[in-house]
Design an enzyme around this catalytic site. Structure first.
Site, PDB file in Angstrom:
ATOM      1  N   HIS A 102       0.838  -1.201   0.000  1.00  0.00           N
ATOM      2  CA  HIS A 102       0.000   0.000   0.000  1.00  0.00           C
ATOM      3  C   HIS A 102       0.875   1.255   0.000  1.00  0.00           C
ATOM      4  CE1 HIS A 102      -3.854  -2.039   0.410  1.00  0.00           C
ATOM      5  NE2 HIS A 102      -3.273  -2.852   1.268  1.00  0.00           N
ATOM      6  N   ASP A 125      -0.199  -5.668   5.770  1.00  0.00           N
ATOM      7  CA  ASP A 125      -1.213  -6.459   5.068  1.00  0.00           C
ATOM      8  C   ASP A 125      -1.080  -6.320   3.556  1.00  0.00           C
ATOM      9  OD1 ASP A 125      -2.051  -3.716   5.343  1.00  0.00           O
ATOM     10  OD2 ASP A 125      -3.981  -4.323   4.507  1.00  0.00           O
ATOM     11  N   GLU A 126      -1.620  -7.307   2.853  1.00  0.00           N
ATOM     12  CA  GLU A 126      -1.819  -7.274   1.400  1.00  0.00           C
ATOM     13  C   GLU A 126      -0.589  -6.755   0.653  1.00  0.00           C
ATOM     14  OE1 GLU A 126      -6.591  -6.664   0.933  1.00  0.00           O
ATOM     15  OE2 GLU A 126      -5.417  -4.847   1.294  1.00  0.00           O
ATOM     16  N   CYS A 127       0.550  -7.403   0.903  1.00  0.00           N
ATOM     17  CA  CYS A 127       1.785  -7.012   0.220  1.00  0.00           C
ATOM     18  C   CYS A 127       2.146  -8.062  -0.823  1.00  0.00           C
ATOM     19  CB  CYS A 127       2.923  -6.845   1.222  1.00  0.00           C
ATOM     20  SG  CYS A 127       4.482  -6.371   0.438  1.00  0.00           S
ATOM     21  N   GLU A 161      -1.210 -10.579   8.656  1.00  0.00           N
ATOM     22  CA  GLU A 161      -0.208 -11.122   7.733  1.00  0.00           C
ATOM     23  C   GLU A 161       1.201 -11.088   8.312  1.00  0.00           C
ATOM     24  OE1 GLU A 161      -3.163  -9.383   4.628  1.00  0.00           O
ATOM     25  OE2 GLU A 161      -2.669  -9.100   6.742  1.00  0.00           O
TER      26      GLU A 161
END
Length: 765
Positions: A272, A335-337, A387
C-alpha cells in the site's frame, strides 16, 4: 425496579418476555433510564430529579476539566452554566475520585438521588464515562432545566482496548469532523482512534523531511467512478487530495486526549505504498515511474525490501510520527503485500541470500522485524495486521486479525496480544442492508444484528489464552464513503452495537433490549446531528424446507408492534394487502413485496424478493470441492430459487478459490429435463473469473453420464446467465462442472494469485 445483572435468570427471562407486552407509557419510562453501552449494573429508582439553574456543581481541582465539560453539556441544553460550589449541599452535582470504592480502571458509580447526583470514578477516565452515561439519561424538562430519573449505575469496561479505525487515505475528512467523530467515540466509551494515514491513493500526514509526500503523494489526478468491479473503469479526472499538517495532527491528538481517546497512527508498509513511490521512486523495486492510485485495490508495486534507503526512509518517517503521537503503540500495516516485484528484484534477492531467508515471505518478516525493533528502541510497540505472523514477528507486536477469527485464535494461542477485528463481522464498509437501492459499498453483508452477535473471545481458547485478547475494533475503509454524511450513515448505529461488545459484560447483552434502547436513543443521535442508518427494524426473510419438498419463506421484523403486509404480484403493499401470519408457500415463481406497518403508516423500505421455481428446488446436492473464505455457504443455496444480486453481498454466491465447481444433483426420481442453467460471476477486478469451461451432464443411474452442454468464453462483466436447451430426457442425476482458471493470468489484477470461481442458482426444468 431492578433489571439486567441484578436479576436472577428466571426473573430476567420473564422480564424480557414481558417487555414486549407492557404499556407504552411504562416502556418509555424504562427506556428513559437506559445507557449504550449496557452498564454492568443498572437500577432505576422511583421518580426523578431536575437539574435547574438552582443546582450547583462540586468537583476537586484535579477534576476541573471534567466538571467544566459537564457544565458545558448542561448549558448546551439549558443555556445556563451551573454555579460551582466546593461545599456539599442539597441539589448538587458532585464529582469525586475514589479508587477504593470503584476498584476497576475506567470504572464509575453514578447515583441519582433527591438531593444530589453523584459521579464517583476510579480515575479521571471513569469520571468522564460517568458523565457520558448521565448525558444519555437526561432530557429537556423546561426551557432551562433537565430531568433525570432516579437510579444507580455501577459500571466498568470488559476490554482495555475499545477501538474504531478510520481510513483517510481513500477519502479524507476535515479536522472539525474528526473532532465530532472522536466525540461520538467518547460518548459510546471507545478509547482508541486508529488513524489510517497512508495508502496507495494518498499520503495524509505531513513529514517535514520528505516534502514530496505533501506535494506529490497527497494527491491523485482523479478517482474511479462507481464500484471497482465494474469494467471498463471510468474516472472523474478531478484532482483529489490533501494532508493533515503536523499542527493539525497535534490539535486532533490534544482534543482526543481531552476525551480519553488514544490515537493509534498507522503508516502502511511494505505494501500500500504507491503514493509514496510516486514521490520517491527510488524506494520501489523498478525505480518507476509510479503514480498515486486513482482506483481501489492492491498493487504489485511496493517498497523494495532489499533497498537500505527504504529502511532509512521508514525510520525517518516514524521519528516524526512518534514525535506527534504520544500513544505507546504505532501501527505498521503489513497487510496485502504482493511479492511479485520482489521475486524479480536483484536487491531483494540479495537481501534474502545475505540473511539466510527462505523466500519472499520471510523477506517481509525481515522487513517487519527491523521496523518493530526500531520502534522498540524508541520506546514504542508495534501493531500489525495478521499477515505479519506469516513472515514472523516477535511477541512484542500486537496482532489485528482482519482476515477472520481463526488468525486471531492462532495468535492468542501463540501468546501474541490480539485485537479482534474480523472483516466479516466488524468492517463497516460492508452493506448493512440487502435493499438494492443502498448506496454502493465494498461488498458483503453485515447487518446490525450480525455485529451485535459477535463474541470476540472464542470458546476454543482456554482462560489463559483468552487473556491475550486485549480488545476489539471496528474497521472503516472509505473507498465508497466520499463525504462525512455517508460515513456516518455506514458507521452508526453499527458502532453502537460494537460499543456493547467492547464495554459490556457479555452476560448482560440482549439484542431486543439493545434495539429498544436504540429506538429511544434516536433523539440523542439527532441532537448530535448524526446521519445514522434508520432502517434497523427492516423486514428480513429466510427460506426453509417445507412439506413435500416445497420451500416456504418466512418474514420477520425486530419491531415489536409492527405488522407485515405483502403482495405476490410485484405490487407495492398497502393497508389492504394480505397480513403476514405465517410462512409463504413457494410453489411457483413469484415476486414478493412486503411492508412494515406501524398503525396506518408503512414504515421504512419495501422488502422485495423474487423467487424462481424450477424442478431442482430443495433437491439433494453435493460438492466435490468446498467453497472457501467468506463465500463458504451450504451447497443447498445453489438450489433455493433465489438468484444472487450483482453486488454478491446477499450470501447467495458460493466461491471456489483456485478450485473447480463440481456439483452433483439428485432429483430423487426420473424426471423429464430439457433446460439446465447456472449463473456465474465475471469480475476480474475482484479476482473473480468466470469458468474457462462449463459442462452439464445427465445420468439415469448416477454412474454413466451424458454431456448435454459444453461451453466457454463467459466474459461479460458481471453476471453471466448460462442457459442450455436440449431434447427432452428422463434423468435423475445431473453434474455441473465449471473449470476454474486456477491462477490470475499475467497482467491481471492480483496476477499469480488464486482466482475465484463464483456460482449461484442452478436452474433445471
Amino acid at each position: 425496579m431492578i433489571f439486567r445483572n441484578a436479576l436472577n435468570k428466571t426473573l430476567r427471562l420473564f422480564l424480557r418476555i414481558t417487555l414486549l407486552f407492557i404499556s407504552p407509557a411504562l416502556y418509555a419510562q424504562q427506556t428513559s433510564f437506559s445507557v449504550i453501552p449496557e452498564p454492568v449494573y443498572i437500577k432505576k429508582g422511583n421518580g426523578g430529579v431536575n437539574i435547574s439553574p438552582a443546582t450547583t456543581i462540586n468537583y476537586p481541582d484535579e477534576l476541573k476539566a471534567s466538571g467544566e465539560l459537564l457544565n458545558e453539556a448542561i448549558r448546551s441544553y439549558t443555556g445556563t452554566l451551573l454555579a460551582v460550589n466546593t461545599r456539599p449541599q442539597a441539589n448538587q452535582l458532585l464529582l469525586k475520585l475514589d479508587s477504593v470504592v470503584v476498584k476497576e480502571k475506567e470504572g464509575y458509580h453514578l447515583l441519582i438521588e433527591d438531593d444530589q447526583i453523584l459521579i464517583m470514578g476510579h480515575d479521571q477516565a471513569g469520571i468522564f464515562y460517568g458523565i457520558q452515561s448521565l448525558m444519555q439519561l437526561w432530557s429537556l424538562h423546561t426551557k432551562n432545566s433537565l430531568r433525570v430519573e432516579k437510579g444507580e449505575i455501577r459500571d466498568y469496561p470488559r476490554f482495555n482496548y475499545r477501538g474504531m479505525h478510520l481510513d483517510v487515505g481513500r477519502h479524507m475528512y476535515s479536522v472539525a469532523f474528526l473532532k465530532k467523530f472522536i466525540d461520538l467515540l467518547a460518548v459510546y466509551k471507545f478509547n482508541v482512534f486508529h488513524w489510517h494515514l497512508t495508502e496507495d491513493q494518498g499520503w495524509r500526514i505531513e513529514i517535514k523531511k520528505y516534502p514530496k509526500l505533501q506535494s506529490v503523494s497527497a494527491w491523485r489526478d482523479g478517482t474511479i467512478i462507481g464500484h471497482k468491479k465494474e469494467a471498463p473503469h471510468t474516472f472523474d479526472s478531478v484532482k483529489y487530495g490533501g494532508y493533515y499538517t503536523q499542527d493539525q495532527i497535534r490539535e486532533v491528538v490534544r482534543y482526543a486526549a481531552s476525551k480519553y481517546v488514544n490515537i493509534l497512527p498507522e503508516i502502511e508498509m511494505p505494501g500500500h505504498a504507491l503514493a509514496a513511490l510516486a514521490a520517491y521512486p527510488q524506494l520501489g523495486c523498478t525505480g518507476g515511474p509510479y503514480k498515486t492510485a486513482q482506483f481501489w485495490g492492491v498493487f504489485d508495486d511496493v517498497f523494495c525490501a532489499g533497498n537500505e534507503e527504504v529502511y532509512q526512509f521508514m525510520e525517518d518517517v516514524l521519528d516524526e510520527v512518534i514525535g506527534l503521537f504520544p500513544y505507546a503503540y504505532v501501527h505498521i500495516g503489513g497487510d496485502e503485500c504482493p511479492k511479485l516485484k520482489w521475486k524479480h528484484c536483484v536487491k531483494c534477492q540479495q537481501k534474502i541470500k545475505e540473511n539466510g531467508l527462505k523466500d519472499e515471505q520471510e523477506l517481509q518478516g525481515y522487513f517487519m522485524k527491523r521496523i518493530e525493533k526500531y520502534l522498540n528502541s524508541k520506546n514504542r510497540k508495534a501493531v500489525g495486521w495478521d499477515e505479519v505472523l506469516e513472515g514472523g514477528v516477535s511477541r512484542n507486536t500486537t496482532i489485528m486479525n482482519w482476515r477472520g477469527e481463526q488468525s486471531g485464535i492462532a495468535a492468542a494461542k501463540e501468546k501474541y496480544e490480539v485485537i479482534m477485528t474480523p472483516e466479516n463481522m466488524l468492517y463497516f464498509d460492508y452493506y448493512q442492508s440487502l435493499d438494492k437501492n443502498e448506496p454502493v459499498a465494498a461488498g458483503n453483508y453485515t447487518p446490525l444484528s450480525k455485529v451485535y452477535g459477535y463474541e470476540p473471545v472464542p470458546d476454543s481458547l482456554s482462560p489463559e489464552q483468552a487473556a491475550y485478547i486485549k480488545g476489539v475494533q471496528g474497521g472503516i475503509w472509505t473507498e465508497y464513503m466520499k463525504d462525512e454524511k455517508h460515513l456516518e450513515y455506514m458507521v452508526f448505529p453499527r458502532a453502537l452495537a460494537l460499543s456493547e461488545i467492547a464495554w459490556s459484560d457479555k452476560k448482560g447483552k440482549n439484542y431486543p433490549w439493545f434495539l429498544e434502547k436504540l429506538r429511544h436513543h434516536r433523539d440523542f443521535m439527532n441532537r448530535m446531528k448524526v446521519n445514522y442508518y434508520p432502517y434497523f427494524d427492516e423486514i428480513t426473510s429466510e427460506i426453509k424446507p417445507g412439506a413435500n419438498g416445497t420451500p416456504v419463506l418466512t418474514l420477520k421484523t425486530t419491531f415489536p408492534k409492527g405488522q407485515i403486509r405483502y403482495t405476490l404480484d410485484g405490487s407495492v403493499p398497502g393497508l389492504k394487502s394480505k397480513l403476514y401470519q405465517g410462512p409463504v408457500l413457494l410453489n411457483r415463481s413469484m415476486v414478493l413485496n412486503a411492508g412494515l406497518f406501524v398503525g396506518n403508516k408503512r414504515s421504512g423500505k419495501v422488502f422485495n424478493q423474487a423467487f424462481l421455481y424450477h424442478s431442482a428446488i430443495q433437491k439433494k446436492i453435493s460438492l466435490a470441492h468446498a467453497p472457501a473464505g467468506k463465500y463458504n455457504f451450504p451447497a443447498g443455496l445453489l438450489l433455493n430459487g433465489i438468484e444472487g444480486h450483482h453486488r454478491f453481498n446477499d450470501s447467495q454466491w458460493l466461491g471456489f478459490s483456485g478450485e473447480n465447481l463440481e456439483a452433483l444433483i439428485d432429483l430423487g426420481a426420473l424426471t423429464p429435463v430439457s433446460h439446465i442453467g447456472i449463473n456465474v460471476l465475471h469480475y476480474p477486478w475482484q479476482r473473480m473469473w468466470a469458468p474457462k469451461k462449463l459442462s452439464f451432464l445427465v445420468s439415469v443411474d448416477g454412474k454413466e453420464f451424458k454431456e448435454v452442454y459444453s461451453g466457454g468464453n463467459f466474459d461479460l462483466n458481471g453476471i453471466n446467465k448460462v442457459r442450455a436447451k436440449f431434447p427432452l430426457l428422463n434423468v435423475r442425476y445431473l453434474k455441473i462442472i465449471g473449470e476454474n482458471i486456477g491462477r490470475v493470468p499475467v497482467g491481471g489484477y492480483g496476477e499469480g494469485e488464486k482466482a475465484w470461481l463464483m456460482a449461484d442458482e442452478i436452474i433445471i426444468n
